[in-house]
Design a protein around this motif. Structure first.
Motif, mmCIF file in Angstrom:
data_model
loop_
_atom_site.group_PDB
_atom_site.id
_atom_site.type_symbol
_atom_site.label_atom_id
_atom_site.label_comp_id
_atom_site.label_asym_id
_atom_site.label_seq_id
_atom_site.Cartn_x
_atom_site.Cartn_y
_atom_site.Cartn_z
ATOM 1 N N GLY A 1 0.882 -1.110 -0.019
ATOM 2 C CA GLY A 1 -0.099 0.073 -0.044
ATOM 3 C C GLY A 1 0.830 1.156 -0.031
ATOM 4 N N ILE A 2 1.905 1.195 0.793
ATOM 5 C CA ILE A 2 3.111 2.269 0.841
ATOM 6 C C ILE A 2 3.538 2.055 -0.484
ATOM 7 C CG2 ILE A 2 4.955 3.493 1.805
ATOM 8 C CD1 ILE A 2 3.613 2.680 4.598
ATOM 9 N N ASN A 3 4.189 0.989 -0.642
ATOM 10 C CA ASN A 3 4.746 0.770 -1.856
ATOM 11 C C ASN A 3 4.191 -0.625 -2.654
ATOM 12 O OD1 ASN A 3 7.054 -0.116 -3.912
ATOM 13 N ND2 ASN A 3 8.446 1.385 -2.783
ATOM 14 N N VAL A 4 5.074 -1.343 -3.336
ATOM 15 C CA VAL A 4 4.396 -2.840 -3.870
ATOM 16 C C VAL A 4 5.283 -3.876 -3.021
ATOM 17 C CG1 VAL A 4 4.316 -4.167 -5.848
ATOM 18 C CG2 VAL A 4 3.809 -1.746 -6.037
ATOM 19 N N ALA A 5 4.451 -4.568 -2.122
ATOM 20 C CA ALA A 5 5.147 -5.552 -1.573
ATOM 21 C C ALA A 5 5.647 -6.630 -2.538
ATOM 22 C CB ALA A 5 4.309 -6.160 -0.462
ATOM 23 N N GLY A 6 6.816 -7.375 -2.087
ATOM 24 C CA GLY A 6 7.465 -8.264 -3.025
ATOM 25 C C GLY A 6 8.517 -7.716 -4.042
ATOM 26 N N TYR A 7 8.531 -8.349 -5.048
ATOM 27 C CA TYR A 7 9.384 -7.834 -6.250
ATOM 28 C C TYR A 7 8.639 -7.104 -7.214
ATOM 29 C CZ TYR A 7 13.133 -10.777 -4.763
ATOM 30 O OH TYR A 7 14.017 -11.577 -4.081
ATOM 31 N N HIS A 8 9.159 -6.076 -7.852
ATOM 32 C CA HIS A 8 8.740 -5.128 -8.835
ATOM 33 C C HIS A 8 9.814 -4.634 -9.700
ATOM 34 C CE1 HIS A 8 6.534 -0.959 -9.424
ATOM 35 N NE2 HIS A 8 6.606 -1.624 -10.440
ATOM 36 N N GLU A 9 9.679 -5.246 -11.046
ATOM 37 C CA GLU A 9 10.660 -4.937 -12.025
ATOM 38 C C GLU A 9 10.449 -4.501 -13.234
ATOM 39 O OE1 GLU A 9 13.005 -9.227 -10.538
ATOM 40 O OE2 GLU A 9 10.998 -9.240 -11.558
ATOM 41 N N HIS A 10 11.190 -3.781 -13.722
ATOM 42 C CA HIS A 10 11.017 -3.046 -15.062
ATOM 43 C C HIS A 10 12.169 -3.417 -15.847
ATOM 44 C CE1 HIS A 10 8.294 0.453 -13.749
ATOM 45 N NE2 HIS A 10 7.827 -0.728 -13.585
ATOM 46 N N PHE A 11 12.000 -3.474 -17.193
ATOM 47 C CA PHE A 11 13.038 -4.062 -18.350
ATOM 48 C C PHE A 11 13.023 -3.112 -19.536
ATOM 49 C CE2 PHE A 11 13.561 -6.384 -22.388
ATOM 50 C CZ PHE A 11 14.739 -6.979 -22.145
ATOM 51 N N ILE A 12 14.378 -2.868 -20.200
ATOM 52 C CA ILE A 12 14.307 -2.099 -21.303
ATOM 53 C C ILE A 12 15.477 -2.831 -22.119
ATOM 54 C CG2 ILE A 12 16.401 -0.756 -20.421
ATOM 55 C CD1 ILE A 12 15.074 1.634 -21.858
ATOM 56 N N THR A 13 15.395 -2.972 -23.369
ATOM 57 C CA THR A 13 16.267 -3.721 -24.264
ATOM 58 C C THR A 13 17.506 -2.960 -24.491
ATOM 59 O OG1 THR A 13 15.102 -2.436 -26.055
ATOM 60 C CG2 THR A 13 14.320 -4.585 -25.762
ATOM 61 N N ASP A 14 18.735 -3.767 -24.914
ATOM 62 C CA ASP A 14 19.881 -2.890 -25.010
ATOM 63 C C ASP A 14 20.092 -1.768 -26.053
ATOM 64 O OD1 ASP A 14 19.266 -4.702 -27.158
ATOM 65 O OD2 ASP A 14 21.676 -5.007 -27.328
ATOM 66 N N ASP A 15 19.096 -1.881 -26.941
ATOM 67 C CA ASP A 15 19.177 -0.720 -27.757
ATOM 68 C C ASP A 15 18.281 0.594 -27.335
ATOM 69 O OD1 ASP A 15 16.655 -1.752 -28.313
ATOM 70 O OD2 ASP A 15 16.812 -2.059 -30.310
ATOM 71 N N ARG A 16 17.655 0.369 -26.140
ATOM 72 C CA ARG A 16 16.931 1.238 -25.457
ATOM 73 C C ARG A 16 15.528 1.782 -26.232
ATOM 74 N NH1 ARG A 16 20.153 -0.737 -22.595
ATOM 75 N NH2 ARG A 16 21.950 0.218 -21.347
ATOM 76 N N GLN A 17 15.042 0.803 -27.016
ATOM 77 C CA GLN A 17 13.829 1.050 -27.963
ATOM 78 C C GLN A 17 12.638 0.160 -27.448
ATOM 79 O OE1 GLN A 17 14.273 3.337 -30.763
ATOM 80 N NE2 GLN A 17 15.993 3.774 -29.504
#
Length: 260
Positions: free
Chosen positions: A192-208
């Motif tokens: 509720g304050i944050n997201v409990a557990g794992y929270h992950e984002h991804f970006i490709t090597d070409d940043r596209q």
């Protein structure tokens, strides 16, 4: 109980996990603007700029005003992951209603030379950072055989709640792509304050391209991570935040539904 080949490989590789990255460094602190419960309730506008975020950390994640895509930050660079699956460098004056930042100071390093699932990677981190009462920041540079993402589309007033919005979220699948994953493991008491557990984002090597990760399979790469025990929260003072219901009855299930 049967163990998969991946499980065995991870157990063998765990021996080589390096935990000697601790040095005389400044204390690690997580900076957070607003609350996850506010975002869940439709508070999609804030006054904190990307430039402001970079004063608080060089690594993090979040979203942009009007819920216009996902935010990923590392190496003091901030990118906007958009609802068409594309990515672009964020403008310093773009604003965010919710973000989490830190100056990344990993204490552990682990090299994966064989495939590993998301769960296997999380299990490895949990085996080193054993207390769920601590935050953990993590980064993976590597090749992903598969990465499933979603990215939130831009919203307009009157704002709907986040569960309503994400019922129409576009999803994407990346295959055999090099890229960067960044994320946080947040204690359960922070739901509720944050997201409990794992929270992950991804970006490709070409940043596209990239997005909020739903699942992934790492083919090979390097994981760095470390625990953090201090959190600073900057609460908004605008009417949207002050009038929002920040403690709905279904808070936990609502967050789990939008983050998984």
């Amino acid at each position: 109980m049967k163990h998969s080949v991946t499980d065995c490989l991870c157990e063998q590789q765990l021996v080589s996990t390096v935990s000697g990255l601790r040095q005389q460094r400044p204390e690690s602190v997580i900076y957070q603007t607003s609350l996850m419960s506010a975002l869940l309730s439709g508070v999609y506008e804030g006054n904190v700029t990307v430039a402001d975020l970079l004063k608080k950390g060089d690594f993090g994640l979040g979203t942009f005003n009007q819920l216009d895509g996902e935010l990923i930050a590392f190496d003091s660079e901030v990118y906007q992951l958009r609802s068409d699956g594309s990515a672009r460098e964020a403008d310093p004056q773009q604003k965010t209603p919710f973000a989490v930042m830190t100056f990344f100071q990993p204490q552990y390093r682990h090299r994966f030379s064989a495939p590993a699932s998301r769960q296997a990677i999380h299990d490895l981190i949990d085996s080193q950072v054993t207390s769920d009462n601590q935050f953990c920041a993590l980064r993976i540079n590597g090749r992903f055989s598969a990465a499933s993402t979603r990215t939130v589309p831009c919203q307009h007033r009157p704002y709907r709640s986040m569960p309503e919005v994400l019922g129409q979220q576009p999803t994407f699948r990346f295959s055999q792509r090099d890229g960067v994953l960044i994320g946080f493991r947040t204690p359960q008491y922070m739901q509720g304050i944050n997201v409990a557990g794992y929270h992950e984002h991804f970006i490709t090597d070409d940043r596209q391209g990239g997005g909020h990760l739903l699942d992934y399979q790492l083919e090979e790469g390097e994981l760095t991570f470390g625990e953090i025990s201090k959190l600073v929260i900057d609460l908004p003072g605008d009417s949207d935040f002050l009038q929002a219901n920040l403690n709905p009855e279904n808070l936990d299930s609502a967050i789990r539904s939008v983050e998984s």
